[in-house]
Scaffold this motif. Structure first.
Motif, mmCIF file in Angstrom:
data_model
loop_
_atom_site.group_PDB
_atom_site.id
_atom_site.type_symbol
_atom_site.label_atom_id
_atom_site.label_comp_id
_atom_site.label_asym_id
_atom_site.label_seq_id
_atom_site.Cartn_x
_atom_site.Cartn_y
_atom_site.Cartn_z
ATOM 1 N N UNK A 232 0.643 -1.258 0.095
ATOM 2 C CA UNK A 232 0.134 -0.140 -0.047
ATOM 3 C C UNK A 232 0.874 1.048 -0.014
ATOM 4 N N UNK A 233 2.011 1.216 0.573
ATOM 5 C CA UNK A 233 2.766 2.426 0.760
ATOM 6 C C UNK A 233 4.132 2.494 -0.500
ATOM 7 N N UNK A 234 3.912 1.603 -1.588
ATOM 8 C CA UNK A 234 4.929 1.426 -2.485
ATOM 9 C C UNK A 234 4.460 2.019 -3.672
ATOM 10 N N UNK A 235 4.823 3.087 -4.393
ATOM 11 C CA UNK A 235 4.604 3.643 -5.339
ATOM 12 C C UNK A 235 5.609 4.157 -6.272
ATOM 13 N N UNK A 236 5.476 3.745 -7.546
ATOM 14 C CA UNK A 236 6.628 4.108 -8.717
ATOM 15 C C UNK A 236 7.919 3.324 -8.425
ATOM 16 N N UNK A 237 7.792 2.097 -8.206
ATOM 17 C CA UNK A 237 9.015 1.435 -8.044
ATOM 18 C C UNK A 237 9.336 0.435 -9.300
ATOM 19 N N UNK A 238 10.165 0.391 -9.771
ATOM 20 C CA UNK A 238 10.606 -0.837 -10.912
ATOM 21 C C UNK A 238 11.425 -1.923 -10.134
ATOM 22 N N UNK A 239 10.633 -3.038 -9.776
ATOM 23 C CA UNK A 239 11.365 -4.216 -9.110
ATOM 24 C C UNK A 239 12.089 -5.090 -9.744
ATOM 25 N N UNK A 240 13.404 -5.079 -9.732
ATOM 26 C CA UNK A 240 14.119 -6.188 -10.433
ATOM 27 C C UNK A 240 13.680 -7.389 -9.575
ATOM 28 N N UNK A 241 13.604 -8.398 -10.526
ATOM 29 C CA UNK A 241 13.198 -9.965 -9.998
ATOM 30 C C UNK A 241 14.160 -10.681 -10.914
ATOM 31 N N UNK A 242 15.514 -10.755 -10.853
ATOM 32 C CA UNK A 242 16.316 -11.257 -11.953
ATOM 33 C C UNK A 242 17.586 -12.032 -11.433
ATOM 34 N N UNK A 243 17.535 -12.467 -10.371
ATOM 35 C CA UNK A 243 18.725 -13.192 -9.797
ATOM 36 C C UNK A 243 20.050 -12.818 -9.487
ATOM 37 N N UNK A 244 19.858 -11.590 -9.462
ATOM 38 C CA UNK A 244 21.093 -10.476 -9.142
ATOM 39 C C UNK A 244 21.769 -10.296 -10.484
ATOM 40 N N UNK A 245 21.003 -10.177 -11.507
ATOM 41 C CA UNK A 245 21.542 -9.820 -12.829
ATOM 42 C C UNK A 245 22.076 -8.433 -13.160
ATOM 43 N N UNK A 246 21.120 -7.381 -12.448
ATOM 44 C CA UNK A 246 21.664 -5.936 -12.405
ATOM 45 C C UNK A 246 22.551 -5.739 -11.615
ATOM 46 N N UNK A 247 22.649 -6.501 -10.526
ATOM 47 C CA UNK A 247 23.661 -6.215 -9.410
ATOM 48 C C UNK A 247 24.869 -6.648 -9.851
ATOM 49 N N UNK A 248 25.166 -7.420 -10.717
ATOM 50 C CA UNK A 248 26.180 -7.799 -11.090
ATOM 51 C C UNK A 248 27.006 -7.050 -12.090
ATOM 52 N N UNK A 249 26.300 -5.980 -12.783
ATOM 53 C CA UNK A 249 26.751 -5.178 -13.620
ATOM 54 C C UNK A 249 26.991 -5.906 -15.115
#
Length: 251
Positions: A232-249
């Motif tokens: 309910x208090x989450x607005x405008x989030x683009x949530x990666x669900x990617x196994x760490x792909x974006x974190x790895x660079x």
């Protein structure tokens, strides 16, 4: 942590016949919501599982690239009682670099991934706002909207647009109690990703920190969260669900 209970809620899942949309529709129904799935084609198979869950899911045919048809179908769903949750998961993905993309290839991606999803988001928000409803709009984007994916120019462009439009729709509607967020799946084993051969799929898995592709159900868990009162208090989030792909660079 509170359980997710969506009894008494109604949901529309666009792109709900296959893949992440189908898994999301089932997750919402398991949580108690009545679900209308929308797609160009019929379900490829009946929903498995308890009969009381499958009975909560009905299907309507629609090509969301056809603006007038989209407005008409949403009007029909609204006349039937409306909805509180909209999950927008339809997509086209076809490989081609920019120089190999002809007009038809580019137009297919924009017609569905941009225009079609926009029509559905707009009609959902209009309905919720006019009825004075709080509600949840969850767009299924892609990590390819955050980073390039070699050979997929039109697809990456279409998904990149939704990163910022998610934020904009959230800003415009947060005060109304309408949450707009997106889920950014990483490489997920669906019908759309059968374009990759086995060798390429194995190489991609090796580049993901989790070392595996996601299942549609794992992405649907994030969709379920963003569709629930827990967000309910989450607005405008683009949530990666990617196994760490974006974190790895870059890999």
């Amino acid at each position: 942590m509170r359980n997710i209970d969506l009894h008494g809620k109604r949901a529309v899942v666009v792109g709900g016949a296959t893949g992440i949309g189908r898994a999301s529709a089932y997750a919402l129904a398991q949580a108690g919501a009545d679900v209308v799935t929308v797609s160009r084609r019929e379900h490829t198979a009946a929903f498995a599982g308890p009969a009381d869950v499958s009975a909560r899911i009905t299907h309507r045919a629609l090509d969301i690239s056809r603006h007038d048809d989209t407005v008409r179908l949403f009007d029909e769903i609204i006349a039937g009682g409306g909805f509180d949750i909209a999950v927008l998961s339809a997509a086209v993905i076809e490989p081609a670099s920019a120089e190999d993309s002809d007009e038809a290839h580019w137009r297919r991606h924009m017609d569905v991934n941009v225009d079609g999803i926009f029509y559905c988001a707009r009609e959902s928000i209009r309905h919720m706002a006019s009825e004075g409803r709080t509600g949840k709009v969850v767009i299924v984007g892609s990590v390819s909207g955050m980073v390039g994916n070699p050979g997929f120019a039109a697809y990456c462009a279409s998904k990149g647009l939704w990163i910022n439009l998610t934020r904009q729709l959230a800003l415009d509607n947060a005060a109304r109690g309408i949450n707009v967020n997106s889920v950014l799946p990483g490489f997920t084993d669906t019908e759309l990703t059968q374009i990759y051969d086995a060798e390429t799929k194995a190489a991609i898995a090796a580049a993901v920190p989790a070392r595996v592709w996601a299942s549609p159900e794992q992405i649907a868990d994030a969709v379920l969260f963003l569709s629930s009162p827990l967000a309910d208090y989450v607005h405008g989030v683009n949530l990666p669900v990617d196994g760490g792909y974006l974190a790895a660079g870059p890999v």
